[in-house]
Write a protein that holds these residues in place. Structure first.
Motif: not given
Length: 255
Positions: A26-40
């Motif tokens: 939300q704060n627009g910080k530089p992000v390389q990648k987000v990993f999310i639990l497959r079942t979430l």
């Protein structure tokens, strides 16, 4: 919670947990990648999917084992983000500035260059040889991390890098901006020296294994190759890029 991987500001951080990851996006910080639990599922998954899509951040669905490993078995709540040591820029903001500066655009598009050392070496050559910006796809590209910074001798911190979800759309935008797009290939094509590189130019370089994707080939203005002997199948991609960029400089110095 945040786990530091290093003390320098240009190194990456691992951000763990639902609220910290969402706040990061939300704060627009530089992000390389987000990993999310497959079942979430539910509102968290929807919010993260929307935020990553808007920011052009790769969202990777993984199992719990991967998240445990990334978070060092901390309470990750199904979400882990890897920050980026650089702020990705928008090509739409860069192109007008190049023209306003009375320069001839030279853009480099890297189509799924996955080796960090090759990426770093390419960035170093690009900075040395006058490339105004590098465009990479959001997914399937080398991680921009401390190894990339080291391989590039810091060049990735100094040259604008633009991350786009679709390279075809990027090329269409460049064309609308008066920039011709040429793709490197091993197929039957013109020699690089026979292509006019004195005009506003975008060069597409593909991986050593697969080359430039056919969808990108189809929207390119022309294909080119580096003439070489039959003694080798192909050049290392970073070496080839250096040769190509040198040819741009050679032509432009004579014009």
């Amino acid at each position: 919670m945040r786990e530091k991987e290093g003390k320098k500001s240009n190194e990456q951080l691992i951000v763990i947990g639902k609220h910290p990851v969402i706040e990061l996006l939300q704060n627009g910080k530089p992000v390389q990648k987000v990993f999310i639990l497959r079942t979430l599922k539910g509102t968290t998954e929807i919010d993260v999917r929307k935020l990553t899509n808007e920011a052009g951040v790769p969202l990777v669905r993984v199992d719990n084992y991967k998240l445990d490993k990334l978070s060092n078995n901390k309470n990750h709540q199904g979400l882990v983000a890897l920050t980026s040591p650089i702020s990705f820029q928008k090509i739409e903001d860069i192109i007008p500035h190049i023209y306003e500066s009375d320069q001839t655009p030279l853009i480099l598009i890297l189509d799924h260059i996955t080796d960090v050392r090759n990426f770093g070496a390419i960035a170093r050559s690009a900075l040395a040889l006058g490339v105004h910006a590098i465009i990479i796809p959001s997914k399937g590209t080398a991680a921009i991390n401390k190894d990339a910074i080291k391989s590039s001798a810091g060049a990735v911190l100094d040259i604008p890098i633009c991350r786009m979800s679709n390279l075809v759309d990027a090329i269409k935008f460049l064309k609308d901006s008066g920039i011709a797009t040429y793709s490197s290939t091993l197929r039957d094509a013109k020699n690089i020296s026979d292509i006019d590189l004195t005009i506003p130019t975008a060069l597409v370089i593909g991986s050593e294994d697969h080359g430039v994707d056919n969808t990108v080939i189809k929207v390119s203005d022309e294909l080119f190759k580096i003439p070489q002997s039959d003694a080798v199948d192909s050049l290392n991609v970073s070496v080839a890029t250096g040769i190509i960029l040198y040819e741009v400089n050679r032509q432009r110095s004579l014009s």
